[in-house]
Design a protein around this motif. Structure first.
Motif, mmCIF file in Angstrom:
data_model
loop_
_atom_site.group_PDB
_atom_site.id
_atom_site.type_symbol
_atom_site.label_atom_id
_atom_site.label_comp_id
_atom_site.label_asym_id
_atom_site.label_seq_id
_atom_site.Cartn_x
_atom_site.Cartn_y
_atom_site.Cartn_z
ATOM 1 N N LEU A 370 65.962 2.343 157.302
ATOM 2 C CA LEU A 370 64.843 1.425 157.495
ATOM 3 C C LEU A 370 63.654 1.993 156.747
ATOM 4 C CD1 LEU A 370 63.431 -1.000 158.847
ATOM 5 C CD2 LEU A 370 62.906 0.512 160.773
ATOM 6 N N GLY A 371 63.200 1.273 155.725
ATOM 7 C CA GLY A 371 62.120 1.778 154.886
ATOM 8 C C GLY A 371 60.903 0.878 154.908
ATOM 9 N N PHE A 372 59.749 1.481 154.746
ATOM 10 C CA PHE A 372 58.485 0.745 154.663
ATOM 11 C C PHE A 372 57.768 1.159 153.386
ATOM 12 C CE2 PHE A 372 59.354 0.751 159.201
ATOM 13 C CZ PHE A 372 59.037 -0.547 159.578
ATOM 14 N N TYR A 373 57.481 0.179 152.545
ATOM 15 C CA TYR A 373 56.627 0.402 151.375
ATOM 16 C C TYR A 373 55.250 -0.163 151.698
ATOM 17 C CZ TYR A 373 54.284 -0.661 146.987
ATOM 18 O OH TYR A 373 53.353 -0.777 145.999
ATOM 19 N N MET A 374 54.214 0.634 151.487
ATOM 20 C CA MET A 374 52.852 0.192 151.786
ATOM 21 C C MET A 374 51.960 0.413 150.581
ATOM 22 S SD MET A 374 52.322 1.620 155.668
ATOM 23 C CE MET A 374 53.445 1.132 156.977
ATOM 24 N N ASN A 375 51.188 -0.595 150.275
ATOM 25 C CA ASN A 375 50.189 -0.528 149.221
ATOM 26 C C ASN A 375 48.834 -0.764 149.873
ATOM 27 O OD1 ASN A 375 48.302 -1.501 147.135
ATOM 28 N ND2 ASN A 375 50.072 -1.344 145.772
ATOM 29 N N SER A 376 47.968 0.232 149.781
ATOM 30 C CA SER A 376 46.664 0.158 150.439
ATOM 31 C C SER A 376 45.543 0.151 149.415
ATOM 32 C CB SER A 376 46.492 1.357 151.386
ATOM 33 O OG SER A 376 45.172 1.431 151.868
ATOM 34 N N ARG A 377 44.529 -0.664 149.677
ATOM 35 C CA ARG A 377 43.293 -0.644 148.905
ATOM 36 C C ARG A 377 42.143 -0.079 149.734
ATOM 37 N NH1 ARG A 377 43.296 -6.370 145.437
ATOM 38 N NH2 ARG A 377 45.133 -5.864 144.161
ATOM 39 N N GLY A 378 42.529 0.626 150.802
ATOM 40 C CA GLY A 378 41.532 1.188 151.699
ATOM 41 C C GLY A 378 41.293 0.276 152.888
ATOM 42 N N GLY A 379 40.778 0.857 153.965
ATOM 43 C CA GLY A 379 40.475 0.053 155.141
ATOM 44 C C GLY A 379 41.609 0.060 156.148
ATOM 45 N N GLY A 380 41.522 -0.839 157.113
ATOM 46 C CA GLY A 380 42.451 -0.845 158.224
ATOM 47 C C GLY A 380 43.611 -1.796 158.106
ATOM 48 N N THR A 381 43.749 -2.474 156.953
ATOM 49 C CA THR A 381 44.810 -3.458 156.767
ATOM 50 C C THR A 381 45.546 -3.170 155.462
ATOM 51 O OG1 THR A 381 43.516 -5.145 157.935
ATOM 52 C CG2 THR A 381 45.318 -5.923 156.559
ATOM 53 N N PRO A 382 46.867 -3.202 155.456
ATOM 54 C CA PRO A 382 47.592 -2.974 154.199
ATOM 55 C C PRO A 382 47.408 -4.135 153.231
ATOM 56 C CG PRO A 382 49.112 -3.613 155.937
ATOM 57 C CD PRO A 382 47.777 -3.411 156.586
ATOM 58 N N HIS A 383 47.282 -3.812 151.959
ATOM 59 C CA HIS A 383 47.209 -4.869 150.936
ATOM 60 C C HIS A 383 48.582 -5.520 150.758
ATOM 61 C CE1 HIS A 383 46.223 -7.056 147.336
ATOM 62 N NE2 HIS A 383 47.106 -6.386 146.621
ATOM 63 N N ARG A 384 49.626 -4.703 150.732
ATOM 64 C CA ARG A 384 51.002 -5.216 150.657
ATOM 65 C C ARG A 384 51.881 -4.336 151.542
ATOM 66 N NH1 ARG A 384 48.965 -9.043 149.085
ATOM 67 N NH2 ARG A 384 49.223 -10.170 147.093
ATOM 68 N N LEU A 385 52.846 -4.954 152.204
ATOM 69 C CA LEU A 385 53.809 -4.219 153.004
ATOM 70 C C LEU A 385 55.181 -4.826 152.787
ATOM 71 C CD1 LEU A 385 53.479 -2.763 156.525
ATOM 72 C CD2 LEU A 385 55.431 -4.244 156.070
ATOM 73 N N LYS A 386 56.144 -3.988 152.458
ATOM 74 C CA LYS A 386 57.522 -4.439 152.227
ATOM 75 C C LYS A 386 58.447 -3.639 153.120
ATOM 76 C CE LYS A 386 61.061 -6.346 150.033
ATOM 77 N NZ LYS A 386 62.107 -5.827 150.956
ATOM 78 N N ILE A 387 59.353 -4.340 153.792
ATOM 79 C CA ILE A 387 60.302 -3.702 154.704
ATOM 80 C C ILE A 387 61.679 -3.684 154.060
ATOM 81 C CG2 ILE A 387 61.371 -3.783 156.994
ATOM 82 C CD1 ILE A 387 58.930 -5.425 157.919
ATOM 83 N N ARG A 388 62.265 -2.486 153.966
ATOM 84 C CA ARG A 388 63.647 -2.384 153.520
ATOM 85 C C ARG A 388 64.536 -2.446 154.754
ATOM 86 N NH1 ARG A 388 68.309 0.206 153.316
ATOM 87 N NH2 ARG A 388 69.430 0.361 151.338
ATOM 88 N N ALA A 389 65.071 -3.614 155.030
ATOM 89 C CA ALA A 389 65.880 -3.815 156.229
ATOM 90 C C ALA A 389 67.340 -3.465 155.929
ATOM 91 C CB ALA A 389 65.781 -5.261 156.700
ATOM 92 N N PRO A 390 67.909 -2.458 156.597
ATOM 93 C CA PRO A 390 69.294 -2.066 156.290
ATOM 94 C C PRO A 390 70.311 -3.166 156.538
ATOM 95 C CG PRO A 390 68.489 -0.948 158.264
ATOM 96 C CD PRO A 390 67.309 -1.603 157.635
ATOM 97 N N SER A 391 70.107 -3.995 157.544
ATOM 98 C CA SER A 391 71.058 -5.085 157.806
ATOM 99 C C SER A 391 71.115 -6.047 156.627
ATOM 100 C CB SER A 391 70.669 -5.836 159.083
ATOM 101 O OG SER A 391 70.850 -5.038 160.233
ATOM 102 N N PHE A 392 69.963 -6.364 156.043
ATOM 103 C CA PHE A 392 69.921 -7.279 154.900
ATOM 104 C C PHE A 392 70.682 -6.706 153.716
ATOM 105 C CE2 PHE A 392 67.820 -8.646 150.965
ATOM 106 C CZ PHE A 392 67.953 -10.031 151.075
ATOM 107 N N VAL A 393 70.471 -5.415 153.445
ATOM 108 C CA VAL A 393 71.142 -4.774 152.315
ATOM 109 C C VAL A 393 72.641 -4.667 152.576
ATOM 110 C CG1 VAL A 393 71.244 -2.705 150.881
ATOM 111 C CG2 VAL A 393 69.040 -3.499 151.748
#
Length: 426
Positions: A370-393
């Protein structure tokens, strides 16, 4: 008495059931099957079908009883978790991780919290007690998820009694989880930088009692399945997934290890305190449904081994990092100190202040990585978040895995993959 001697750890071992004459189909991955005279039939399996374990639809092309083509169709449960995460604070998204693999919410909570902590650069500052408790949560979640997965798998191929055995032990785990988190199903237990609460009084003793009891259940389930003639016939030589194909498709977790590839993130890229614990990685030798069953059965025993070590080594001390800008201050301080009141207000309304940057973190969940990719531009909210779901793969290998199998084998193959559609569709 244990009957699973054919799980290997470092070197290949002879499978117990090899002594049983079992015909192994050679066409499990053969796409150039001879065309039987007559028209092929297209059949929809799911999305309303008990053996698809959720709203999974598979479009099957059949030549008599032989599958010639299989196309999985996912997305019926899509809730847009990744886009939701981009519109709320990091802490506010924790309850949504419960709904990914909802058979192991504690493990999802830990994986997500570790990803955010890596983004913030505080993953090395976690107190030892917090790390040990998180490992306990992950391993309890692994046992719980595998118990239901094996019970449902056995029931799919006709073994109803095993499901009752596994569900009995899973109920005991839910009692432990309820005492720890206040909830049985959707736990929301972790916090960025720590945990929501410490272990309650007497919880360690309750957990030890469960660990002593669950081993008996494992033995009984193995006696019911491992040498059962019907179960062996339904699983040995069925759904053979070669190691090279599993790697090409990005399959992870027990499905990859069942194909003979020893890869576990707890060993390959240790996190928390896994590098301080002793456990083995069970690996299959053939890569069929039977191997995947054996690997999960042995993984549960290794989780019990890990839990015993964690309870023995569990240190005292705090469960959260000492930073009021990351962790909510104590209530009595909020009510008496202006600075703590300000920290509390900012954390609740704006969230933790993450620096700009991007990270990826993967954890060894019961279904795989189970993986999480996060792209932040600062602050308390992620700019982008992607979940690598093992079941999907893991489901992506079905078009390669099902052709050549019989129609009745689909149920066994799906059960052995052990997927959750809530995680697949996100």
């Amino acid at each position: 008495m244990r009957t699973v001697e054919d799980i290997q750890f470092k070197e290949p071992a002879l499978r117990v059931a090899e002594a049983m004459p079992v015909k192994r189909p050679d066409a499990s991955l053969n796409h150039d099957l001879p065309d039987i005279e007559g028209e092929k039939m297209v059949l929809n399996m799911g999305p309303s079908h008990p053996s698809t374990h959720g709203v999974l639809r598979i479009v099957l092309e059949l030549d008599g009883e032989i599958i010639t083509k299989a196309v999985p169709d996912v997305g019926y449960l899509h809730r847009g978790d990744e886009k939701i995460a981009e519109n709320m604070t990091y802490t506010q998204f924790i309850p949504y991780t419960d709904r990914l693999d909802y058979l192991a919410p504690l493990a999802n909570n830990v994986a997500y919290a570790l990803a955010v902590e890596k983004l913030m650069g505080i993953d090395k500052q976690l107190p030892p007690r917090c790390q040990f408790i998180r490992v306990i949560c992950c391993e309890l979640a692994r046992i719980s998820a595998h118990l239901l997965g094996l019970g449902a798998f056995a029931m799919d191929v006709g073994a109803m009694t095993v499901f009752l055995h596994t569900f009995t032990e899973r109920e005991k785990i839910y009692n432990l989880i309820e005492a720890l988190t206040g909830a049985r199903f959707t736990t929301t237990y972790t916090r960025i930088g720590g945990l929501s609460r410490d272990l309650p009084q007497g919880w360690v003793e309750q957990c030890r009692k469960f660990l002593d009891q669950v081993g008996v259940n494992f033995d009984e389930s193995e006696k019911l399945l491992t040498r059962n003639r019907i179960f062996v016939d339904r699983t040995q030589g069925v759904g053979v997934l070669p190691k090279e194909v599993a790697i090409d498709y990005g399959v992870t977790g027990p499905n990859l290890r069942g194909s003979g590839f020893e890869y576990d993130l707890r060993k390959a890229h240790p996190y928390l305190v896994y590098d301080q614990l002793e456990f083995d990685i069970p690996v299959g030798s053939v890569g069929d449904c039977y191997d995947r069953y054996l690997v999960r059965m042995e993984e549960m025993r290794q989780s019990v081994r890990i839990l015993h070590q964690c309870l023995d080594k569990l240190p005292g001390g705090p469960i959260n990092i000492p930073d009021n800008k990351t962790i909510l201050p104590e209530k009595k301080m909020v009510l008496t100190k202006m600075e703590e009141l300000i920290h509390h207000f900012i954390l609740v309304t704006q969230g933790v202040n993450a620096p700009p940057g991007e990270i990826y973190f993967g954890a060894e969940n019961p279904k795989g990585e189970l993986g999480f990719y996060m792209n932040s531009r600062g602050g308390g909210t992620p700019h982008r978040l992607k979940i690598r779901a093992p079941s999907f793969v893991n489901l992506s290998v079905l078009p390669r895995l099902l052709p050549g199998a019989m129609m009745s084998d689909v149920v066994a193959i799906l059960g052995s993959i052990d997927f959750v559609m809530g995680e697949s569709d996100r």
